[in-house]
Scaffold this motif. Structure first.
Motif, PDB file in Angstrom:
ATOM      1  N   ILE A 150       0.864  -1.178   0.000  1.00 53.15           N
ATOM      2  CA  ILE A 150       0.000   0.000   0.000  1.00 53.15           C
ATOM      3  C   ILE A 150       0.900   1.229   0.000  1.00 53.15           C
ATOM      4  O   ILE A 150       1.752   1.391   0.875  1.00 53.15           O
ATOM      5  N   GLU A 151       0.707   2.074  -0.985  1.00 55.96           N
ATOM      6  CA  GLU A 151       1.510   3.295  -1.098  1.00 55.96           C
ATOM      7  C   GLU A 151       0.598   4.506  -0.940  1.00 55.96           C
ATOM      8  O   GLU A 151      -0.431   4.609  -1.614  1.00 55.96           O
ATOM      9  N   LEU A 152       0.956   5.403  -0.050  1.00 52.62           N
ATOM     10  CA  LEU A 152       0.219   6.655   0.116  1.00 52.62           C
ATOM     11  C   LEU A 152       0.651   7.623  -0.975  1.00 52.62           C
ATOM     12  O   LEU A 152       1.805   8.034  -1.045  1.00 52.62           O
ATOM     13  N   LEU A 153      -0.285   7.978  -1.846  1.00 52.25           N
ATOM     14  CA  LEU A 153       0.026   8.859  -2.973  1.00 52.25           C
ATOM     15  C   LEU A 153      -0.193  10.326  -2.635  1.00 52.25           C
ATOM     16  O   LEU A 153       0.568  11.189  -3.096  1.00 52.25           O
ATOM     17  N   SER A 154      -1.235  10.609  -1.870  1.00 52.12           N
ATOM     18  CA  SER A 154      -1.508  12.000  -1.503  1.00 52.12           C
ATOM     19  C   SER A 154      -2.412  12.043  -0.278  1.00 52.12           C
ATOM     20  O   SER A 154      -3.128  11.080   0.023  1.00 52.12           O
ATOM     21  N   TRP A 155      -2.384  13.175   0.426  1.00 53.72           N
ATOM     22  CA  TRP A 155      -3.226  13.386   1.594  1.00 53.72           C
ATOM     23  C   TRP A 155      -3.637  14.844   1.653  1.00 53.72           C
ATOM     24  O   TRP A 155      -2.826  15.744   1.859  1.00 53.72           O
ATOM     25  N   SER A 157      -6.713  16.391   3.613  1.00 55.64           N
ATOM     26  CA  SER A 157      -7.834  16.075   4.500  1.00 55.64           C
ATOM     27  C   SER A 157      -9.139  16.652   3.953  1.00 55.64           C
ATOM     28  O   SER A 157      -9.188  17.789   3.493  1.00 55.64           O
ATOM     29  N   PRO A 158     -10.212  15.822   3.901  1.00 58.97           N
ATOM     30  CA  PRO A 158     -10.350  14.489   4.505  1.00 58.97           C
ATOM     31  C   PRO A 158     -10.108  13.321   3.556  1.00 58.97           C
ATOM     32  O   PRO A 158     -10.548  12.210   3.833  1.00 58.97           O
ATOM     33  N   VAL A 159      -9.411  13.549   2.409  1.00 57.02           N
ATOM     34  CA  VAL A 159      -9.267  12.487   1.418  1.00 57.02           C
ATOM     35  C   VAL A 159      -7.798  12.104   1.244  1.00 57.02           C
ATOM     36  O   VAL A 159      -6.944  12.963   1.035  1.00 57.02           O
ATOM     37  N   LEU A 160      -7.544  10.807   1.337  1.00 53.45           N
ATOM     38  CA  LEU A 160      -6.226  10.293   1.001  1.00 53.45           C
ATOM     39  C   LEU A 160      -6.340   9.414  -0.236  1.00 53.45           C
ATOM     40  O   LEU A 160      -7.375   8.789  -0.467  1.00 53.45           O
ATOM     41  N   THR A 161      -5.293   9.395  -1.045  1.00 50.69           N
ATOM     42  CA  THR A 161      -5.257   8.554  -2.235  1.00 50.69           C
ATOM     43  C   THR A 161      -4.127   7.553  -2.073  1.00 50.69           C
ATOM     44  O   THR A 161      -3.006   7.924  -1.712  1.00 50.69           O
TER      45      THR A 161
END
Length: 296
Positions: A150-155, A157-161
């Motif tokens: 799982i890679e966090l692409l963007s954050w 708030s309140p949405v993470l991709t």
């Protein structure tokens, strides 16, 4: 006879079955199946098997999946996505990217996951989502799934991709729900794209409008992929004309050199896939498993 695969870019707002029917209307092919349901909200790679290639669907389904998902924190819904009824809202904590990466890390590996009640899984022969829509209580048992990365692409708030690489059978909606529970604020999927299924990629997919335009010009088959693209991990077995005919009639053919893998894909002299075979080490022959109708 049409015998091959299509890598379709599924549009949002349509069921996978609707897309199958649309491809059938566009191509004129009646026998079509898809490999791996996508929710109506989701877009991306939806693999289609046409004609005898429908017998290869299990191999297509077995490929590793990659998704890009937008997760909306602070809102829980009945379907775990944006199409469901809002069940609860909660303040979103002040989270740094590191906090999210730490929370996501606990879902990497072999984990237990509860499929959503609004899913295509069967309960007593009826799709769970049908029961849920009728207001019936649906209890689906948890099951082991595998998430490779799982890679966090963007954050923002309140949405993470995030990007998720996982084995078949993993529900990204359930992952979003579980993440929301872990963060104490709830969550749901607000956008989902399947970017890969096995070695098939989104950038190589074809949209329905493009396929329809090609069909209007009598040229849609240029998007048709060879059926052996579903089984490239099997041992290639190249046959002469005599052994081709023997295998076509459901009989084993000799294999002078023992293969590295016992499962194979057999070709006629023109390079066409004619059967899936299994090596019998004792008899030193390839036994036919699935023989496809003659095409050409």
């Amino acid at each position: 006879m049409i015998f091959g695969l299509l890598n379709i870019h599924k549009p949002t707002g349509r069921s996978s079955r609707w897309v199958v029917n649309a491809v059938s209307r566009i191509t004129g092919v009646d026998k079509i199946g898809h490999a791996g349901t996508l929710d109506p909200l989701a877009t991306g790679v939806l693999l289609m098997a046409l004609g005898p290639a429908t017998r290869l669907i299990a191999y297509l389904q077995a490929g590793t999946k990659v998704y890009q998902a937008a997760i909306h924190l602070g809102v829980s819904t009945s379907t775990y996505d944006a199409e469901g009824e809002v069940l609860a809202t909660a303040p979103v904590p002040d989270l740094a990217p590191g906090d999210l990466q730490h929370a996501l890390a606990r879902f990497v590996g072999d984990i237990e996951q509860h499929p959503p009640a609004y899913s295509a899984l069967k309960v007593a022969g009826v799709a769970a989502y049908r029961k849920a829509r009728r207001g019936q209580t649906v209890e689906l048992p948890s099951r082991r799934v595998q998430i490779e990365q799982i890679e966090l692409l963007s954050w923002h708030s309140p949405v993470l991709t995030i990007s998720v690489t996982c084995a078949p059978g993993t529900y990204i909606r359930s992952l979003a729900f579980d993440l929301g529970q872990a963060l104490g604020c709830g969550a749901h999927i607000s956008g989902l794209v399947r970017t890969a299924s096995g070695h098939f990629r989104l950038e190589d997919s074809v949209g329905l409008e493009t396929l329809a335009a090609a069909a209007g010009a009598g040229d849609w088959q240029r998007f048709l992929l060879p059926p052996d693209q579903a089984v490239l991990d099997l041992t290639p077995v190249y046959l002469d004309e005599g052994r081709t005919q023997v295998l076509r009639h459901g009989n084993p053919v000799t294999a002078p050199t023992p293969p590295l893998l016992s499962s194979g894909r057999a070709y006629d002299p023109d390079g066409r896939l004619i059967a899936l075979v299994t090596y019998d080490a004792k008899l030193q022959v390839w036994q036919p498993d699935r023989v496809f109708d003659a095409v050409g």
